[in-house]
Scaffold this active site. Structure first.
Site, PDB file in Angstrom:
ATOM      1  N   TYR A 110       0.831  -1.210   0.000  1.00  0.00           N
ATOM      2  CA  TYR A 110       0.000   0.000   0.000  1.00  0.00           C
ATOM      3  C   TYR A 110       0.863   1.258   0.000  1.00  0.00           C
ATOM      4  O   TYR A 110       1.783   1.415   0.806  1.00  0.00           O
ATOM      5  CB  TYR A 110      -0.944   0.042   1.215  1.00  0.00           C
ATOM      6  N   SER A 262     -13.165  -3.040   0.319  1.00  0.00           N
ATOM      7  CA  SER A 262     -13.912  -2.197  -0.641  1.00  0.00           C
ATOM      8  C   SER A 262     -15.414  -2.236  -0.357  1.00  0.00           C
ATOM      9  O   SER A 262     -16.225  -2.492  -1.251  1.00  0.00           O
ATOM     10  CB  SER A 262     -13.614  -2.625  -2.082  1.00  0.00           C
ATOM     11  N   PRO A 263     -15.812  -1.962   0.880  1.00  0.00           N
ATOM     12  CA  PRO A 263     -17.227  -2.105   1.248  1.00  0.00           C
ATOM     13  C   PRO A 263     -18.131  -1.081   0.578  1.00  0.00           C
ATOM     14  O   PRO A 263     -19.338  -1.271   0.539  1.00  0.00           O
ATOM     15  CB  PRO A 263     -17.212  -1.908   2.769  1.00  0.00           C
ATOM     16  N   GLY A 266     -15.351   1.284  -3.748  1.00  0.00           N
ATOM     17  CA  GLY A 266     -14.436   2.366  -4.138  1.00  0.00           C
ATOM     18  C   GLY A 266     -15.092   3.738  -4.077  1.00  0.00           C
ATOM     19  O   GLY A 266     -14.567   4.709  -4.624  1.00  0.00           O
ATOM     20  N   LEU A 269     -20.901   3.460  -3.823  1.00  0.00           N
ATOM     21  CA  LEU A 269     -22.097   3.260  -2.999  1.00  0.00           C
ATOM     22  C   LEU A 269     -22.423   4.458  -2.100  1.00  0.00           C
ATOM     23  O   LEU A 269     -23.470   4.485  -1.461  1.00  0.00           O
ATOM     24  CB  LEU A 269     -21.951   1.986  -2.154  1.00  0.00           C
ATOM     25  N   GLY A 271     -23.075   7.170  -3.358  1.00  0.00           N
ATOM     26  CA  GLY A 271     -24.014   7.919  -4.189  1.00  0.00           C
ATOM     27  C   GLY A 271     -23.433   9.214  -4.718  1.00  0.00           C
ATOM     28  O   GLY A 271     -24.167  10.066  -5.219  1.00  0.00           O
ATOM     29  N   LYS A 272     -22.108   9.367  -4.639  1.00  0.00           N
ATOM     30  CA  LYS A 272     -21.550  10.664  -5.056  1.00  0.00           C
ATOM     31  C   LYS A 272     -21.314  10.771  -6.560  1.00  0.00           C
ATOM     32  O   LYS A 272     -21.036  11.847  -7.054  1.00  0.00           O
ATOM     33  CB  LYS A 272     -20.266  10.966  -4.299  1.00  0.00           C
TER      34      LYS A 272
HETATM   35  N1  LIG Z   1      -7.230  -7.451  -0.091  1.00  0.00           N
HETATM   36  C1  LIG Z   1      -7.313  -6.620  -1.079  1.00  0.00           C
HETATM   37  O1  LIG Z   1      -6.964  -6.969  -2.195  1.00  0.00           O
HETATM   38  C2  LIG Z   1      -7.864  -5.234  -0.853  1.00  0.00           C
HETATM   39  C3  LIG Z   1      -8.317  -4.475  -1.941  1.00  0.00           C
HETATM   40  C4  LIG Z   1      -8.818  -3.200  -1.695  1.00  0.00           C
HETATM   41  C5  LIG Z   1      -8.866  -2.682  -0.401  1.00  0.00           C
HETATM   42  N2  LIG Z   1      -8.413  -3.441   0.651  1.00  0.00           N
HETATM   43  C6  LIG Z   1      -8.492  -2.937   2.046  1.00  0.00           C
HETATM   44  O2  LIG Z   1      -9.813  -2.440   2.273  1.00  0.00           O
HETATM   45  C7  LIG Z   1      -9.765  -1.056   2.635  1.00  0.00           C
HETATM   46  C8  LIG Z   1     -10.958  -0.361   2.047  1.00  0.00           C
HETATM   47  O3  LIG Z   1     -10.977  -0.521   0.626  1.00  0.00           O
HETATM   48  P1  LIG Z   1     -11.460   0.653  -0.323  1.00  0.00           P
HETATM   49  O4  LIG Z   1     -10.606   1.864  -0.138  1.00  0.00           O
HETATM   50  O5  LIG Z   1     -11.600   0.094  -1.682  1.00  0.00           O
HETATM   51  O6  LIG Z   1     -12.913   0.946   0.359  1.00  0.00           O
HETATM   52  P2  LIG Z   1     -14.229   1.662  -0.136  1.00  0.00           P
HETATM   53  O7  LIG Z   1     -14.907   2.099   1.111  1.00  0.00           O
HETATM   54  O8  LIG Z   1     -14.984   0.798  -1.071  1.00  0.00           O
HETATM   55  O9  LIG Z   1     -13.729   2.934  -0.952  1.00  0.00           O
HETATM   56  C9  LIG Z   1     -13.054   3.979  -0.299  1.00  0.00           C
HETATM   57  C10 LIG Z   1     -13.313   5.281  -1.029  1.00  0.00           C
HETATM   58  O10 LIG Z   1     -14.690   5.601  -0.915  1.00  0.00           O
HETATM   59  C11 LIG Z   1     -14.841   6.985  -0.679  1.00  0.00           C
HETATM   60  N3  LIG Z   1     -15.503   7.155   0.614  1.00  0.00           N
HETATM   61  C12 LIG Z   1     -15.363   6.413   1.752  1.00  0.00           C
HETATM   62  N4  LIG Z   1     -16.229   6.848   2.690  1.00  0.00           N
HETATM   63  C13 LIG Z   1     -16.912   7.884   2.144  1.00  0.00           C
HETATM   64  C14 LIG Z   1     -17.955   8.732   2.592  1.00  0.00           C
HETATM   65  N5  LIG Z   1     -18.468   8.595   3.818  1.00  0.00           N
HETATM   66  N6  LIG Z   1     -18.423   9.699   1.752  1.00  0.00           N
HETATM   67  C15 LIG Z   1     -17.927   9.840   0.504  1.00  0.00           C
HETATM   68  N7  LIG Z   1     -16.942   9.063   0.009  1.00  0.00           N
HETATM   69  C16 LIG Z   1     -16.445   8.073   0.821  1.00  0.00           C
HETATM   70  C17 LIG Z   1     -13.469   7.615  -0.752  1.00  0.00           C
HETATM   71  O11 LIG Z   1     -13.299   8.001  -2.113  1.00  0.00           O
HETATM   72  P3  LIG Z   1     -12.561   9.369  -2.534  1.00  0.00           P
HETATM   73  O12 LIG Z   1     -11.124   9.120  -2.282  1.00  0.00           O
HETATM   74  O13 LIG Z   1     -12.902   9.506  -3.985  1.00  0.00           O
HETATM   75  O14 LIG Z   1     -13.129  10.454  -1.676  1.00  0.00           O
HETATM   76  C18 LIG Z   1     -12.554   6.455  -0.431  1.00  0.00           C
HETATM   77  O15 LIG Z   1     -11.291   6.592  -1.000  1.00  0.00           O
HETATM   78  C19 LIG Z   1      -8.407  -0.561   2.146  1.00  0.00           C
HETATM   79  O16 LIG Z   1      -7.920   0.546   2.891  1.00  0.00           O
HETATM   80  C20 LIG Z   1      -7.543  -1.784   2.343  1.00  0.00           C
HETATM   81  O17 LIG Z   1      -7.127  -1.853   3.695  1.00  0.00           O
HETATM   82  C21 LIG Z   1      -7.932  -4.716   0.430  1.00  0.00           C
END
Ligand SMILES: NC(=O)c1ccc[n+]([C@@H]2O[C@H](COP(=O)([O-])OP(=O)(O)OC[C@H]3O[C@@H](n4cnc5c(N)ncnc54)[C@H](OP(=O)(O)O)[C@@H]3O)[C@@H](O)[C@H]2O)c1
Length: 374
Positions: A110, A262-263, A266, A269, A271-272
């Site tokens: 990361y 990725s809950p 990305g 979800l 809605g932005k």
């Molecule tokens: N094992 C694997 O292969 C793998 C893969 C992916 C992730 N992960 C782990 O899972 C974690 C989460 O994954 P993810 O970053 O893909 O999660 P995600 O929650 O699906 O996406 C995160 C992105 O959503 C936006 N966001 C989050 N909360 C928000 C809110 N309340 N309002 C508006 N936008 C919001 C932000 O986008 P903007 O930056 O555009 O604001 C943020 O960068 C990572 O940090 C990592 O630890 C693991």
């Protein structure tokens, strides 16, 4: 409607006893039976609102207690162009840990190592109460044929690097980040067991690996008396439900807690994004922006926007945000131990943590699930 008092793997919805009494164990078993340890569908269970970060859950078949929401660190650092700078990452870490959160998720790759370095720096002084998870098998140097891969040498070097960056002498949970398809699965499972024996790693997990292979690894480890895999990290959300076909049933059967990454798909979800973003994301911006990445992963698409709209509708009914609705759906899911939050700012994290207070009705869950029935 049934009211759920516990979840498979959940120690207690309120204060987790350090040593569960026989009564508590019996109650947990009853709760597990009620929600159905096999083949349960999410809409069968409803959580009373009021979880918190100290409503610990047991991770898979282990005795490790983790918060019901983990904090991801893929957004710690600007190295990939779309993360948080150090100060904001620190604010997020402090807000999460100060509220009792203990489950931190990182990986050797990361933000090119910055995520682990920042996590190690922030954790100083309170490391022992944290459950630090990291992953190995990323590439550390293009000129070294053994720098990446699942094998023993790659694992050892990656773990030693992670320990230095994290400023710790043990990793709580080490995941294989992605199986490289090689036949060396017995080699690296044995090597993982050696790391546990050496005290450098406490628990083991796996990500990026097909269900049939994880199941085989677990069966061999059980037969040989090696430390078992206790966590499966998999992209899982209202947008990505492919894991329901093989991975989540396998995890339940084999004793792995599901950690949903990725809950929010990305960010889709929340809605932005709008239809206009589909065209913009198609332009050559991936993977330099989060929007470009979401488009490249298929999350930012007509289908993704339609599912996000259902989450937004439910959010309007509950006077909350779509992000909280999407996370609450996972928090209540009987197969899931903890979603991993991917916030990039403190404001996003505060919003996401609000999901702990939210309860969805069976009807709302059904509408969310029917938005993309699998
Ligand atoms: N094992 C694997 O292969 C793998 C893969 C992916 C992730 N992960 C782990 O899972 C974690 C989460 O994954 P993810 O970053 O893909 O999660 P995600 O929650 O699906 O996406 C995160 C992105 O959503 C936006 N966001 C989050 N909360 C928000 C809110 N309340 N309002 C508006 N936008 C919001 C932000 O986008 P903007 O930056 O555009 O604001 C943020 O960068 C990572 O940090 C990592 O630890 C693991």
């Amino acid at each position: 409607m049934s009211t759920r008092v516990g979840q498979p793997g959940e120690v207690s919805p309120q204060v987790p006893p350090r040593t569960p009494s026989p009564d508590a164990l019996a109650a947990a078993r009853t709760a597990e039976e009620r929600s159905g340890s096999r083949g349960a569908v999410a809409s069968e269970v409803v959580r009373a609102p009021g979880l918190s970060l100290v409503s610990h859950r047991l991770l898979g078949r282990s005795g490790l207690r983790v918060s019901p929401l983990a904090l991801g660190t893929m957004t710690f650092g600007l190295d990939w162009g779309w993360g948080a700078e150090r100060k904001e990452a620190r604010r997020m870490f402090d807000a999460y840990v100060d509220r009792g959160g203990n489950f931190l998720d990182s990986a050797s790759t990361y933000t090119n190592g910055t995520a682990e370095r920042l996590l190690g720096e922030f954790a100083a002084g309170r490391r022992d109460r944290l459950v630090i998870a990291t992953k190995y098998a990323g590439s550390a140097g293009a000129d070294d044929p053994n720098a990446a891969g699942s094998d023993r040498k790659s694992m050892l070097h990656s773990v030693e690097r992670s320990l230095r960056r994290l400023q710790t002498d043990y990793i709580d949970l080490l995941y294989l980040h992605a199986w490289d398809g090689s036949a060396a699965h017995e080699e690296f499972r044995r090597a993982m067991d050696d790391l546990v024996g050496a005290g450098k790693v406490l628990y083991l997990g796996v990500a990026g690996t097909p269900a049939w292979q994880v199941s085989r690894m677990q069966a061999i480890a059980d037969l040989r008396g090696w430390a078992p895999l206790v966590a499966l990290q998999v992209p899982y959300s209202l947008l990505h439900r492919a894991a329901e076909r093989e991975l989540t049933p396998m995890a339940r059967e084999m004793g792995l807690g599901v950690v949903a990454c990725s809950p929010l798909g990305g960010g889709v979800l929340t809605g932005k994004y709008r239809r206009a973003d589909l065209a913009a994301a198609g332009e050559a911006e991936a993977p330099a922006t989060r929007k470009g990445l979401a488009a490249a992963s298929g999350a930012l698409s007509e289908r993704g926007l339609a599912i996000a709209e259902v989450a937004a509708e439910v959010a309007r009914e509950l006077e909350t945000t779509a992000a909280r609705v999407a996370l609450a759906w996972l928090l209540d899911h009987p197969a899931v131990t903890a979603p991993v939050l991917g916030a990039r700012t403190l404001a996003q994290l505060e919003d996401d943590l609000g999901a702990l207070e939210l309860a969805l009705s069976p009807g709302q869950r059904a509408r969310l699930e029917h938005a993309d029935a699998i």
